[in-house]
Design an enzyme around this catalytic site. Structure first.
Site, PDB file in Angstrom:
ATOM      1  N   SER A   1      13.958  13.889  15.758  1.00  0.00           N
ATOM      2  CA  SER A   1      15.057  13.805  14.800  1.00  0.00           C
ATOM      3  C   SER A   1      15.994  15.020  14.824  1.00  0.00           C
ATOM      4  O   SER A   1      16.463  15.474  13.782  1.00  0.00           O
ATOM      5  CB  SER A   1      14.525  13.561  13.391  1.00  0.00           C
ATOM      6  OG  SER A   1      13.822  12.330  13.346  1.00  0.00           O
TER       7      SER A   1
ATOM      8  N   ASN B   1      17.035  11.494  25.714  1.00  0.00           N
ATOM      9  CA  ASN B   1      16.126  10.418  26.131  1.00  0.00           C
ATOM     10  C   ASN B   1      16.660   9.121  25.535  1.00  0.00           C
ATOM     11  O   ASN B   1      16.552   8.891  24.340  1.00  0.00           O
ATOM     12  CB  ASN B   1      14.709  10.726  25.611  1.00  0.00           C
ATOM     13  CG  ASN B   1      13.741   9.605  25.881  1.00  0.00           C
ATOM     14  OD1 ASN B   1      14.033   8.676  26.646  1.00  0.00           O
ATOM     15  ND2 ASN B   1      12.572   9.678  25.259  1.00  0.00           N
TER      16      ASN B   1
ATOM     17  N   HIS C   1       5.644  11.122  27.103  1.00  0.00           N
ATOM     18  CA  HIS C   1       6.307  10.870  25.825  1.00  0.00           C
ATOM     19  C   HIS C   1       5.355  10.136  24.883  1.00  0.00           C
ATOM     20  O   HIS C   1       4.578   9.296  25.311  1.00  0.00           O
ATOM     21  CB  HIS C   1       7.582  10.051  26.029  1.00  0.00           C
ATOM     22  CG  HIS C   1       8.413  10.007  24.794  1.00  0.00           C
ATOM     23  ND1 HIS C   1       8.149   9.129  23.766  1.00  0.00           N
ATOM     24  CD2 HIS C   1       9.460  10.765  24.388  1.00  0.00           C
ATOM     25  CE1 HIS C   1       9.021   9.345  22.789  1.00  0.00           C
ATOM     26  NE2 HIS C   1       9.823  10.331  23.138  1.00  0.00           N
TER      27      HIS C   1
ATOM     28  N   LYS D   1      15.668   6.138  26.018  1.00  0.00           N
ATOM     29  CA  LYS D   1      14.633   5.109  25.771  1.00  0.00           C
ATOM     30  C   LYS D   1      15.117   3.736  26.270  1.00  0.00           C
ATOM     31  O   LYS D   1      15.825   3.669  27.269  1.00  0.00           O
ATOM     32  CB  LYS D   1      14.249   5.103  24.284  1.00  0.00           C
ATOM     33  CG  LYS D   1      13.910   6.521  23.790  1.00  0.00           C
ATOM     34  CD  LYS D   1      13.295   6.583  22.428  1.00  0.00           C
ATOM     35  CE  LYS D   1      13.019   8.039  22.064  1.00  0.00           C
ATOM     36  NZ  LYS D   1      12.361   8.205  20.779  1.00  0.00           N
TER      37      LYS D   1
ATOM     38  N   GLU E   1       5.682   7.776  22.949  1.00  0.00           N
ATOM     39  CA  GLU E   1       5.749   6.304  22.976  1.00  0.00           C
ATOM     40  C   GLU E   1       4.962   5.759  24.172  1.00  0.00           C
ATOM     41  O   GLU E   1       4.368   4.686  24.096  1.00  0.00           O
ATOM     42  CB  GLU E   1       7.213   5.844  22.993  1.00  0.00           C
ATOM     43  CG  GLU E   1       7.852   6.050  21.625  1.00  0.00           C
ATOM     44  CD  GLU E   1       9.331   6.397  21.649  1.00  0.00           C
ATOM     45  OE1 GLU E   1       9.998   6.120  22.659  1.00  0.00           O
ATOM     46  OE2 GLU E   1       9.810   6.969  20.647  1.00  0.00           O
TER      47      GLU E   1
ATOM     48  N   GLU F   1       6.894  17.573  20.632  1.00  0.00           N
ATOM     49  CA  GLU F   1       7.473  16.530  19.798  1.00  0.00           C
ATOM     50  C   GLU F   1       6.432  16.021  18.802  1.00  0.00           C
ATOM     51  O   GLU F   1       5.609  15.164  19.146  1.00  0.00           O
ATOM     52  CB  GLU F   1       7.938  15.354  20.661  1.00  0.00           C
ATOM     53  CG  GLU F   1       8.981  15.732  21.680  1.00  0.00           C
ATOM     54  CD  GLU F   1       9.819  14.528  22.098  1.00  0.00           C
ATOM     55  OE1 GLU F   1      11.037  14.568  21.895  1.00  0.00           O
ATOM     56  OE2 GLU F   1       9.241  13.544  22.597  1.00  0.00           O
TER      57      GLU F   1
ATOM     58  N   GLY G   1      12.159   9.690  15.590  1.00  0.00           N
ATOM     59  CA  GLY G   1      12.836   8.484  15.133  1.00  0.00           C
ATOM     60  C   GLY G   1      12.649   8.214  13.652  1.00  0.00           C
ATOM     61  O   GLY G   1      12.965   7.130  13.167  1.00  0.00           O
TER      62      GLY G   1
HETATM   63  P1  PGA Z   1      14.470  11.136  18.073  1.00  0.00           P
HETATM   64  O1  PGA Z   1      13.562  10.990  19.386  1.00  0.00           O
HETATM   65  O2  PGA Z   1      15.441  12.248  18.361  1.00  0.00           O
HETATM   66  O3  PGA Z   1      15.140   9.799  17.911  1.00  0.00           O
HETATM   67  O4  PGA Z   1      13.548  11.462  16.953  1.00  0.00           O
HETATM   68  C1  PGA Z   1      13.108  12.115  20.069  1.00  0.00           C
HETATM   69  C2  PGA Z   1      12.285  11.709  21.257  1.00  0.00           C
HETATM   70  O5  PGA Z   1      11.581  10.689  21.183  1.00  0.00           O
HETATM   71  O6  PGA Z   1      12.322  12.378  22.302  1.00  0.00           O
END
Ligand code: PGA
Length: 249
Positions: A212, A9, A94, A11, A96, A166, A172
């Site tokens: 992560s 992803n 997601h 983003k 976010e 997640e 992140g």
């Molecule tokens: P990350 O993001 O691997 O940077 O923690 C995962 C995600 O948001 O799908």
């Protein structure tokens, strides 16, 4: 047997030129694998990305879509627009989108229905916040997200669903769920689906872990019985890291 999947992803990262470079690196170095490999660039670069990977097995998927078929929804993207440029899978829910763009379970349920109506495949994301885990509310919350987002679906729709658990506190942040925490939640998710539908559906749905995932921890997380792959954010922006994670599966 359920598919193994590694999805990146991206983003709100990568210009068109950067997208072309990263995809050329990925297609050039892609290891031989039976896992499905997906990348989700930003909307404006999706069509170019589809062209970039046309000679490889990499699938280009979208990060989001709107639930309406078309109309006065400034700034939004429809399922037909994705299909039209050769994108047939979309990430929905997601954290976010939930946190920064007000996407509620009810909105997400409408998006899932709209995507499936167009025969898109859906990567449905969900997971608890740190506070939920601290207060031991994480199983209840995850069960609610599943119920509100997906349990309105007929059993037959589940062949087009991929789940991505997640935990928000691991996205992140550099902090990842331990392989045991991931396995525990994935097994719980499968059990919840089996109770609502049946074991056949529960056993055939791919459940990805996200939060992560890095080259250093991917193998251990992916080795868990109920973890069928990963949704990768930061580490998907670098070809060598993403390739290492694909190799770990
Ligand atoms: P990350 O993001 O691997 O940077 O923690 C995962 C995600 O948001 O799908």
């Amino acid at each position: 047997m359920r598919s193994k999947i590694v999805a990146g992803n991206w983003k709100m990262n990568k210009t068109l030129a950067e997208t072309n470079v990263l995809l050329s690196e990925l297609t050039g170095k892609l290891p031989d694998t039976t896992a499905e490999v997906m990348v989700a660039p930003t909307f404006v670069n999706l069509a170019a990305a589809v062209q970039d990977v046309s000679a490889s097995s990499i699938q280009v998927i979208a990060q989001n879509m709107h639930f309406a078929e078309n109309g006065a929804y400034t700034g939004e993207i429809s399922a037909d627009m994705l299909l039209d440029i050769g994108v047939d899978t979309v990430i929905i829910g997601h954290s976010e989108r939930r946190a920064y763009f007000g996407e509620t379970d009810a909105i997400l349920a409408k998006k899932v229905v709209a995507a499936l109506a167009k025969n898109l495949r859906v990567v449905f994301c969900f997971g608890e916040e740190l506070e939920d885990r601290k207060t031991d509310n994480h199983f209840k919350l995850v069960a609610e997200q599943l119920k509100n987002g997906l349990f309105q679906l007929d059993a037959s729709a589940w062949s087009k669903i991929v789940l991505a658990y997640e935990p928000v506190w691991a996205i992140g942040t550099g902090e990842t769920a331990s392989p045991e925490q991931a396995q525990e939640m994935h097994a719980f998710i499968r059990k919840t689906i089996a109770n609502q539908y049946n074991t056949e559906i529960a056993d055939s749905v791919s459940i990805l872990y996200g939060g992560s995932v890095k080259p250093a921890n991917a193998k251990e997380i992916f080795s868990k019985e109920d973890v069928d792959g990963g949704l990768i954010g930061g580490a998907a922006l670098n070809a060598d890291d993403f390739i290492a994670i694909i190799s770990a599966i």
